[in-house]
Each structure stands twice: as structure tokens, then as C-alpha cells.
Write a protein that holds these residues in place. Structure first.
Motif, PDB file in Angstrom:
ATOM      1  N   VAL A  66       0.858  -1.176   0.000  1.00  0.00           N
ATOM      2  CA  VAL A  66       0.000   0.000   0.000  1.00  0.00           C
ATOM      3  C   VAL A  66       0.896   1.229   0.000  1.00  0.00           C
ATOM      4  CG1 VAL A  66      -1.746   1.326   1.259  1.00  0.00           C
ATOM      5  CG2 VAL A  66      -1.821  -1.176   1.295  1.00  0.00           C
ATOM      6  N   ASP A  67       0.601   2.147  -0.879  1.00  0.00           N
ATOM      7  CA  ASP A  67       1.292   3.434  -0.871  1.00  0.00           C
ATOM      8  C   ASP A  67       0.556   4.312   0.143  1.00  0.00           C
ATOM      9  OD1 ASP A  67       2.250   6.015  -1.330  1.00  0.00           O
ATOM     10  OD2 ASP A  67       2.487   5.680  -3.481  1.00  0.00           O
ATOM     11  N   TRP A  68       1.030   4.287   1.384  1.00  0.00           N
ATOM     12  CA  TRP A  68       0.356   4.981   2.477  1.00  0.00           C
ATOM     13  C   TRP A  68       0.357   6.493   2.293  1.00  0.00           C
ATOM     14  CZ3 TRP A  68      -2.702   1.916   4.864  1.00  0.00           C
ATOM     15  CH2 TRP A  68      -2.362   0.582   5.077  1.00  0.00           C
ATOM     16  N   ARG A  69       1.433   7.042   1.770  1.00  0.00           N
ATOM     17  CA  ARG A  69       1.471   8.500   1.532  1.00  0.00           C
ATOM     18  C   ARG A  69       0.420   8.891   0.494  1.00  0.00           C
ATOM     19  NH1 ARG A  69       7.353   8.326   0.685  1.00  0.00           N
ATOM     20  NH2 ARG A  69       6.796   9.135  -1.324  1.00  0.00           N
ATOM     21  N   LEU A  70       0.266   8.080  -0.548  1.00  0.00           N
ATOM     22  CA  LEU A  70      -0.755   8.346  -1.558  1.00  0.00           C
ATOM     23  C   LEU A  70      -2.153   8.252  -0.936  1.00  0.00           C
ATOM     24  CD1 LEU A  70      -1.584   8.928  -4.477  1.00  0.00           C
ATOM     25  CD2 LEU A  70      -1.448   6.445  -4.908  1.00  0.00           C
ATOM     26  N   ALA A  71      -2.357   7.302  -0.045  1.00  0.00           N
ATOM     27  CA  ALA A  71      -3.656   7.166   0.628  1.00  0.00           C
ATOM     28  C   ALA A  71      -3.987   8.441   1.403  1.00  0.00           C
ATOM     29  CB  ALA A  71      -3.654   5.959   1.552  1.00  0.00           C
ATOM     30  N   ALA A  72      -3.031   8.961   2.162  1.00  0.00           N
ATOM     31  CA  ALA A  72      -3.263  10.182   2.947  1.00  0.00           C
ATOM     32  C   ALA A  72      -3.494  11.386   2.038  1.00  0.00           C
ATOM     33  CB  ALA A  72      -2.093  10.430   3.888  1.00  0.00           C
ATOM     34  N   LEU A 116       6.939  -5.008 -10.235  1.00  0.00           N
ATOM     35  CA  LEU A 116       5.955  -4.199 -10.945  1.00  0.00           C
ATOM     36  C   LEU A 116       4.550  -4.443 -10.391  1.00  0.00           C
ATOM     37  CD1 LEU A 116       5.193  -2.224 -13.168  1.00  0.00           C
ATOM     38  CD2 LEU A 116       5.046  -4.161 -14.753  1.00  0.00           C
ATOM     39  N   ALA A 117       4.215  -5.700 -10.131  1.00  0.00           N
ATOM     40  CA  ALA A 117       2.887  -6.025  -9.589  1.00  0.00           C
ATOM     41  C   ALA A 117       2.709  -5.394  -8.212  1.00  0.00           C
ATOM     42  CB  ALA A 117       2.706  -7.534  -9.509  1.00  0.00           C
ATOM     43  N   ARG A 118       3.756  -5.423  -7.397  1.00  0.00           N
ATOM     44  CA  ARG A 118       3.679  -4.824  -6.060  1.00  0.00           C
ATOM     45  C   ARG A 118       3.508  -3.311  -6.169  1.00  0.00           C
ATOM     46  NH1 ARG A 118       4.379  -6.551  -0.885  1.00  0.00           N
ATOM     47  NH2 ARG A 118       5.199  -5.056   0.615  1.00  0.00           N
ATOM     48  N   ALA A 137       0.299  -1.375  -4.862  1.00  0.00           N
ATOM     49  CA  ALA A 137       0.476  -0.354  -3.820  1.00  0.00           C
ATOM     50  C   ALA A 137      -0.217   0.947  -4.195  1.00  0.00           C
ATOM     51  CB  ALA A 137       1.963  -0.115  -3.566  1.00  0.00           C
ATOM     52  N   ARG A 138      -0.078   1.366  -5.432  1.00  0.00           N
ATOM     53  CA  ARG A 138      -0.719   2.615  -5.871  1.00  0.00           C
ATOM     54  C   ARG A 138      -2.243   2.461  -5.899  1.00  0.00           C
ATOM     55  NH1 ARG A 138       2.090   7.074  -6.922  1.00  0.00           N
ATOM     56  NH2 ARG A 138       0.641   7.698  -8.534  1.00  0.00           N
ATOM     57  N   THR A 139      -2.708   1.348  -6.429  1.00  0.00           N
ATOM     58  CA  THR A 139      -4.152   1.105  -6.488  1.00  0.00           C
ATOM     59  C   THR A 139      -4.745   1.062  -5.082  1.00  0.00           C
ATOM     60  OG1 THR A 139      -3.879  -0.132  -8.541  1.00  0.00           O
ATOM     61  CG2 THR A 139      -5.942  -0.468  -7.339  1.00  0.00           C
ATOM     62  N   ALA A 140      -4.096   0.335  -4.198  1.00  0.00           N
ATOM     63  CA  ALA A 140      -4.584   0.238  -2.811  1.00  0.00           C
ATOM     64  C   ALA A 140      -4.538   1.598  -2.124  1.00  0.00           C
ATOM     65  CB  ALA A 140      -3.756  -0.783  -2.034  1.00  0.00           C
ATOM     66  N   GLY A 141      -3.493   2.385  -2.386  1.00  0.00           N
ATOM     67  CA  GLY A 141      -3.399   3.720  -1.803  1.00  0.00           C
ATOM     68  C   GLY A 141      -4.551   4.608  -2.233  1.00  0.00           C
ATOM     69  N   LEU A 142      -4.903   4.538  -3.520  1.00  0.00           N
ATOM     70  CA  LEU A 142      -6.037   5.325  -4.022  1.00  0.00           C
ATOM     71  C   LEU A 142      -7.355   4.847  -3.414  1.00  0.00           C
ATOM     72  CD1 LEU A 142      -4.999   5.610  -7.770  1.00  0.00           C
ATOM     73  CD2 LEU A 142      -5.121   7.486  -6.114  1.00  0.00           C
ATOM     74  N   GLN A 143      -7.527   3.539  -3.313  1.00  0.00           N
ATOM     75  CA  GLN A 143      -8.767   2.998  -2.752  1.00  0.00           C
ATOM     76  C   GLN A 143      -8.915   3.364  -1.278  1.00  0.00           C
ATOM     77  OE1 GLN A 143      -8.260  -1.141  -3.744  1.00  0.00           O
ATOM     78  NE2 GLN A 143      -9.528  -0.955  -5.576  1.00  0.00           N
ATOM     79  N   ILE A 144      -7.866   3.174  -0.517  1.00  0.00           N
ATOM     80  CA  ILE A 144      -7.917   3.505   0.909  1.00  0.00           C
ATOM     81  C   ILE A 144      -8.153   5.000   1.095  1.00  0.00           C
ATOM     82  CG2 ILE A 144      -6.514   3.649   3.015  1.00  0.00           C
ATOM     83  CD1 ILE A 144      -5.314   0.911   2.145  1.00  0.00           C
ATOM     84  N   GLY A 145      -7.483   5.820   0.295  1.00  0.00           N
ATOM     85  CA  GLY A 145      -7.705   7.259   0.366  1.00  0.00           C
ATOM     86  C   GLY A 145      -9.140   7.639   0.072  1.00  0.00           C
ATOM     87  N   GLY A 146      -9.754   6.996  -0.914  1.00  0.00           N
ATOM     88  CA  GLY A 146     -11.151   7.268  -1.243  1.00  0.00           C
ATOM     89  C   GLY A 146     -12.093   6.885  -0.116  1.00  0.00           C
ATOM     90  N   VAL A 147     -11.866   5.738   0.483  1.00  0.00           N
ATOM     91  CA  VAL A 147     -12.705   5.289   1.598  1.00  0.00           C
ATOM     92  C   VAL A 147     -12.544   6.238   2.787  1.00  0.00           C
ATOM     93  CG1 VAL A 147     -13.007   3.458   3.316  1.00  0.00           C
ATOM     94  CG2 VAL A 147     -12.794   2.878   0.900  1.00  0.00           C
TER      95      VAL A 147
END
Length: 186
Positions: free
Chosen positions: A24-30, A112-114, A118-128
Motif C-alpha cells: 500500500v502506498d500509504w502516503r498516496l492514501a493520505a 511491478l505487480a507490487r 500499492a498505488r491502487t490500494a493507496g487510491l482505494q484507501i484514500g477514497g474510503v
């Protein structure tokens, strides 16, 4: 009939290569949560200042009541509540999720998959979190505070909006929220 193979079966007991922490890209989530979250209802500087001060006082009063009734926390220092805006609540939630999942061990995945995950999960978590950030009144954050000893978060814009929507006394509602949240760590 199936094909018979003479190849040895894999040893299922052998360790699988793992990576620590969730992809998860935590900074992107925030950042995503902060960008997508609205600022909340309009308030004058005087209203906001009064609300923040009152919530800090109410949190201490509520904690005193909870300690007196439950007997829990006697002798421990009274930590001040953090009165925050929506993006700060989301950032604290991200920090808590990261703390909870840092020790997770997952099978090794291609780089690459990770990265994509990570970016996709960061965006999803940020949206939630942006969605929830407009609804949470307060929260006990067990991983927050200067020494990660826990802290009470009160989301001022949401408390202000809820008190307006419910058309209740601002002082009573603020104390009720603090009492409710002060019981969480018990």
C-alpha cells in the motif's frame, strides 16, 4: 487416464519467500483522502476557536467521569485530546492502518505487480477515508500520540455539522461525543 509423473512433489513445509508489510502506498492514501475530503460546514474563526477550546475541555471532563465511574485509568496521566480537521483524521487513520499491517508477511510478488498494487490500494484507501472523514465524530487512536501511547481524536468539522443538523445544544452535544469516545479504550 491421467499422466503419471516421476517428478518429486514440492515440499509444502519449505518456507515461501515473503515480504513484510502490505503493498500500500500509504502516503498516496493520505494525500488522496486529503484531496477528496470536503472542508466541512462554514464556521467563523470565533466559532471554530470556541469549539476547539470547548472540545479540549470537554474531553478532559469526560475522561474524568469515565475514570470515576469505571475505576480504570486511575493514577495515569490525562492525555489531551487532539481536535483535528478531516484531512488530519484521515492521516491518523492511515498511520494506524500502517501500524497494524507493518508486520504482515505476504508472499513475494514481482516488483511491478507490487508497485501497481500499492498505488491502487493507496487510491482505494484514500477514497474510503475521504468518505468516512466526513462522518466520524471522534475516535480513540491506540497508535497515536507523541509516544504512540494512544490519543483521542475529535473531528471538529463533523461535530459542528452534526450539532447543526440535529439542532441540539452545542455544549451538550460536544460533551456527549467526548463521553462516548472516552469509553472506547476501556
Amino acid at each position: 487416464m491421467g499422466r503419471v509423473t516421476t517428478e518429486p512433489l514440492p515440499d509444502l513445509r519449505s518456507p515461501v519467500a515473503t515480504e513484510q508489510g502490505l503493498p500500500v502506498d500509504w502516503r498516496l492514501a493520505a494525500r488522496t483522502a486529503a484531496r477528496l475530503t470536503s472542508s466541512g460546514p462554514a464556521a467563523t474563526v470565533a466559532e471554530a476557536t470556541e469549539l476547539v477550546g470547548r472540545l479540549r475541555t470537554d474531553a478532559a471532563v469526560a475522561e474524568g467521569h469515565v475514570r470515576e465511574v469505571t475505576g480504570l485509568g486511575a493514577g495515569l496521566p490525562l492525555l489531551p485530546a487532539d481536535v483535528v480537521d478531516r484531512p488530519a483524521w484521515a492521516a491518523a487513520a492511515v498511520d494506524g492502518m500502517r501500524s497494524l499491517t507493518d508486520g504482515a508477511r505476504l508472499p513475494t510478488t514481482p516488483r511491478l505487480a507490487r508497485a501497481v498494487t500499492a498505488r491502487t490500494a493507496g487510491l482505494q484507501i484514500g477514497g474510503v477515508l475521504a468518505y468516512l472523514g466526513g462522518r466520524v465524530l471522534g475516535q480513540y487512536d491506540p497508535f497515536g500520540g507523541p509516544a504512540q501511547e494512544g490519543r483521542l481524536l475529535l473531528v471538529a468539522p463533523n461535530i459542528h455539522a452534526a450539532h447543526q443538523a440535529l439542532d441540539v445544544s452545542s455544549t451538550d452535544f460536544g460533551l456527549w461525543v467526548c463521553l462516548h469516545e472516552a469509553t472506547a479504550p476501556r
